[in-house]
Design a protein around this motif. Structure first.
Motif, mmCIF file in Angstrom:
data_model
loop_
_atom_site.group_PDB
_atom_site.id
_atom_site.type_symbol
_atom_site.label_atom_id
_atom_site.label_comp_id
_atom_site.label_asym_id
_atom_site.label_seq_id
_atom_site.Cartn_x
_atom_site.Cartn_y
_atom_site.Cartn_z
ATOM 1 N N LYS A 258 0.845 -1.196 0.000
ATOM 2 C CA LYS A 258 0.000 0.000 0.000
ATOM 3 C C LYS A 258 0.878 1.242 0.000
ATOM 4 O O LYS A 258 1.759 1.402 0.852
ATOM 5 C CB LYS A 258 -0.912 0.013 1.230
ATOM 6 N N SER A 259 0.650 2.129 -0.953
ATOM 7 C CA SER A 259 1.433 3.359 -1.038
ATOM 8 C C SER A 259 1.142 4.278 0.146
ATOM 9 O O SER A 259 0.035 4.285 0.698
ATOM 10 C CB SER A 259 1.132 4.093 -2.344
ATOM 11 N N MET A 260 2.160 5.065 0.529
ATOM 12 C CA MET A 260 2.023 5.989 1.641
ATOM 13 C C MET A 260 1.431 7.316 1.209
ATOM 14 O O MET A 260 0.688 7.956 1.954
ATOM 15 C CB MET A 260 3.393 6.204 2.292
ATOM 16 N N TYR A 261 1.791 7.775 -0.011
ATOM 17 C CA TYR A 261 1.247 9.044 -0.495
ATOM 18 C C TYR A 261 1.163 9.017 -2.011
ATOM 19 O O TYR A 261 2.162 8.787 -2.706
ATOM 20 C CB TYR A 261 2.115 10.228 -0.057
ATOM 21 N N LEU A 262 -0.040 9.257 -2.517
ATOM 22 C CA LEU A 262 -0.303 9.388 -3.944
ATOM 23 C C LEU A 262 -1.010 10.711 -4.172
ATOM 24 O O LEU A 262 -1.815 11.148 -3.341
ATOM 25 C CB LEU A 262 -1.187 8.246 -4.451
ATOM 26 N N HIS A 263 -0.745 11.345 -5.313
ATOM 27 C CA HIS A 263 -1.381 12.630 -5.598
ATOM 28 C C HIS A 263 -1.466 12.810 -7.103
ATOM 29 O O HIS A 263 -0.690 12.206 -7.861
ATOM 30 C CB HIS A 263 -0.586 13.773 -4.970
ATOM 31 N N GLY A 264 -2.384 13.644 -7.523
ATOM 32 C CA GLY A 264 -2.575 13.936 -8.942
ATOM 33 C C GLY A 264 -2.173 15.352 -9.288
ATOM 34 O O GLY A 264 -1.065 15.792 -8.989
ATOM 35 N N HIS A 265 -3.068 16.101 -9.926
ATOM 36 C CA HIS A 265 -2.769 17.453 -10.384
ATOM 37 C C HIS A 265 -2.241 18.333 -9.250
ATOM 38 O O HIS A 265 -2.693 18.242 -8.104
ATOM 39 C CB HIS A 265 -4.019 18.111 -10.965
ATOM 40 N N GLY A 266 -1.281 19.190 -9.584
ATOM 41 C CA GLY A 266 -0.719 20.114 -8.618
ATOM 42 C C GLY A 266 0.669 20.554 -9.030
ATOM 43 O O GLY A 266 1.118 20.300 -10.158
ATOM 44 N N TYR A 267 1.334 21.216 -8.107
ATOM 45 C CA TYR A 267 2.721 21.645 -8.341
ATOM 46 C C TYR A 267 3.622 20.883 -7.379
ATOM 47 O O TYR A 267 3.407 20.882 -6.159
ATOM 48 C CB TYR A 267 2.883 23.152 -8.127
ATOM 49 N N TYR A 268 4.638 20.244 -7.937
ATOM 50 C CA TYR A 268 5.598 19.438 -7.184
ATOM 51 C C TYR A 268 6.949 20.142 -7.259
ATOM 52 O O TYR A 268 7.415 20.481 -8.351
ATOM 53 C CB TYR A 268 5.724 18.044 -7.790
ATOM 54 N N GLU A 269 7.585 20.316 -6.098
ATOM 55 C CA GLU A 269 8.835 21.083 -6.072
ATOM 56 C C GLU A 269 9.847 20.431 -5.133
ATOM 57 O O GLU A 269 9.502 19.945 -4.051
ATOM 58 C CB GLU A 269 8.556 22.515 -5.603
ATOM 59 N N CYS A 270 11.107 20.441 -5.565
ATOM 60 C CA CYS A 270 12.223 19.956 -4.758
ATOM 61 C C CYS A 270 13.353 20.974 -4.839
ATOM 62 O O CYS A 270 13.699 21.441 -5.931
ATOM 63 C CB CYS A 270 12.685 18.603 -5.289
ATOM 64 N N ARG A 271 13.906 21.314 -3.686
ATOM 65 C CA ARG A 271 15.106 22.154 -3.645
ATOM 66 C C ARG A 271 16.266 21.247 -3.267
ATOM 67 O O ARG A 271 16.229 20.566 -2.237
ATOM 68 C CB ARG A 271 14.962 23.288 -2.640
ATOM 69 N N THR B 104 1.116 16.077 -24.056
ATOM 70 C CA THR B 104 0.550 14.779 -24.415
ATOM 71 C C THR B 104 0.718 13.806 -23.243
ATOM 72 O O THR B 104 1.257 14.162 -22.196
ATOM 73 C CB THR B 104 1.249 14.205 -25.655
ATOM 74 N N LEU B 105 0.267 12.574 -23.409
ATOM 75 C CA LEU B 105 0.438 11.500 -22.422
ATOM 76 C C LEU B 105 -0.132 11.914 -21.064
ATOM 77 O O LEU B 105 0.521 11.808 -20.028
ATOM 78 C CB LEU B 105 1.915 11.115 -22.289
ATOM 79 N N LEU B 106 -1.373 12.376 -21.065
ATOM 80 C CA LEU B 106 -1.980 12.938 -19.857
ATOM 81 C C LEU B 106 -2.480 11.841 -18.917
ATOM 82 O O LEU B 106 -3.309 11.016 -19.287
ATOM 83 C CB LEU B 106 -3.129 13.866 -20.238
ATOM 84 N N SER B 107 -1.980 11.854 -17.712
ATOM 85 C CA SER B 107 -2.361 10.883 -16.684
ATOM 86 C C SER B 107 -3.544 11.409 -15.881
ATOM 87 O O SER B 107 -3.599 12.590 -15.526
ATOM 88 C CB SER B 107 -1.186 10.630 -15.743
ATOM 89 N N ALA B 108 -4.480 10.523 -15.570
ATOM 90 C CA ALA B 108 -5.566 10.819 -14.639
ATOM 91 C C ALA B 108 -5.436 9.964 -13.379
ATOM 92 O O ALA B 108 -6.387 9.811 -12.624
ATOM 93 C CB ALA B 108 -6.916 10.578 -15.304
ATOM 94 N N ARG B 109 -4.256 9.420 -13.172
ATOM 95 C CA ARG B 109 -3.988 8.463 -12.103
ATOM 96 C C ARG B 109 -3.192 9.123 -10.975
ATOM 97 O O ARG B 109 -2.160 9.752 -11.234
ATOM 98 C CB ARG B 109 -3.162 7.312 -12.673
ATOM 99 N N PRO B 110 -3.624 9.038 -9.719
ATOM 100 C CA PRO B 110 -2.761 9.495 -8.614
ATOM 101 C C PRO B 110 -1.428 8.732 -8.637
ATOM 102 O O PRO B 110 -1.402 7.523 -8.874
ATOM 103 C CB PRO B 110 -3.582 9.170 -7.369
ATOM 104 N N GLU B 111 -0.339 9.455 -8.360
ATOM 105 C CA GLU B 111 0.994 8.876 -8.502
ATOM 106 C C GLU B 111 1.833 9.173 -7.263
ATOM 107 O O GLU B 111 1.445 9.961 -6.405
ATOM 108 C CB GLU B 111 1.639 9.401 -9.778
ATOM 109 N N PHE B 112 2.999 8.530 -7.177
ATOM 110 C CA PHE B 112 3.856 8.704 -6.003
ATOM 111 C C PHE B 112 5.147 9.429 -6.375
ATOM 112 O O PHE B 112 5.495 9.570 -7.544
ATOM 113 C CB PHE B 112 4.129 7.377 -5.298
ATOM 114 N N ILE B 113 5.854 9.891 -5.356
ATOM 115 C CA ILE B 113 7.037 10.729 -5.513
ATOM 116 C C ILE B 113 8.287 9.916 -5.212
ATOM 117 O O ILE B 113 8.300 9.093 -4.292
ATOM 118 C CB ILE B 113 6.972 11.928 -4.542
#
Length: 272
Positions: A111-124, A223-232
């Motif tokens: 079981k995944s701990m965190y999945l998310h879809g649309h948004g802004y993902y950022e790493c410093r 293109t290649l648009l996902s509608a699936r929650p995904e993990f980081i």
């Protein structure tokens, strides 16, 4: 870019024209990795991957997650962290259905701990300093490749990959798994100062994936648009193990002791 302040930490740089809400973060405070948010990725595509270890990460007490290229059993190894799991990664174990010897060619699911879809993902982060290993910040569907439609099966989104110190590889979006049906699109790529800290981000919305490096747009895949929650994932790997003999390169051996530093990972929802 608009600035988003996080008390006691470096601010985020977010795209203009939208409003955002912070919904998930790790500032890597303290001295222990938060195992409710991250697990170590130890296997890939059905096999225990010899390049990876669960001992190559520590927090330095100054809000940094430190990935170190270390040596185990005379071989250079490093770590990958993830908030979820790909269903194809875990090694297969022999199964019996009632009295029938039937083999389902995927391993034990987690079981995944965190999945998310649309948004802004950022790493410093601060990139690796030596050749011989590489670092990445990316997003992946738990079921990539299970269907030809990326909306169903999801994609891999490579926000940042650096195979050579100071060189940011183009941003890939993959779908269809990693075999005969694989498709991809890519944009951008640039050189940066590997001795300095940089912000890497992607705006994922219903129009595609827009990539940013230090607040500057670096291309968009529509293109290649996902509608699936995904993990980081935030990851490193010594070079050479993906060759047929799965052996590290001499450059990887020489780079033992080098580090990849991550200051934070944040996820923002787009306010309606």
């Amino acid at each position: 870019m608009q600035r988003f302040e996080v008390a006691g930490h470096e601010e985020s740089w977010l795209p203009d024209g939208k409003s955002f809400q912070l919904v998930w973060q790790d500032e890597f405070d303290g001295t222990e990795l938060d195992r409710t948010k991250w697990d170590y990725r130890m296997s890939m595509m059905g096999m225990r991957w010899p390049a990876w270890t669960d001992k190559g990460v520590h927090l330095d007490g100054e809000s940094n997650c430190v990935f170190t290229l270390i040596e185990e059993d005379g071989r250079p190894v490093s770590s990958q962290l993830q908030t979820g799991y790909n269903f194809m990664d875990q090694p297969v174990e022999k199964t019996i259905f009632e009295k029938d010897h039937l083999q389902w060619n995927i391993g034990k699911l987690k079981k995944s701990m965190y999945l998310h879809g649309h948004g802004y993902y950022e790493c410093r982060c601060r990139l690796t300093q030596k050749r011989g290993w590489w670092c990445a910040f990316w997003i992946q569907s738990p079921i990539i490749g299970c269907d030809l439609d990326p909306a169903v099966s999801g994609v891999e989104i490579d926000v940042m990959e650096s195979f050579i110190p100071g060189e940011v590889h183009h941003h890939n979006v993959f779908t269809g798994g990693y075999g005969l049906d694989m498709r991809r699109s890519n944009v951008g790529g640039m050189k940066v100062d590997e001795t300095q800290w940089h912000r890497f981000g992607v705006l994922w919305d219903d129009t595609g994936y827009t990539f940013y490096v230090d607040g500057v747009e670096d291309g968009k895949v529509e293109t290649l648009l996902s509608a699936r929650p995904e993990f980081i994932l935030i990851s490193t790997e010594p070079s050479g193990y993906r060759h047929e003999n799965h052996q590290p390169t001499e450059a990887a051996k020489a780079a033992v002791g080098d580090t990849f530093l991550v200051d934070y990972v944040r996820v923002f929802d787009i306010k309606k």
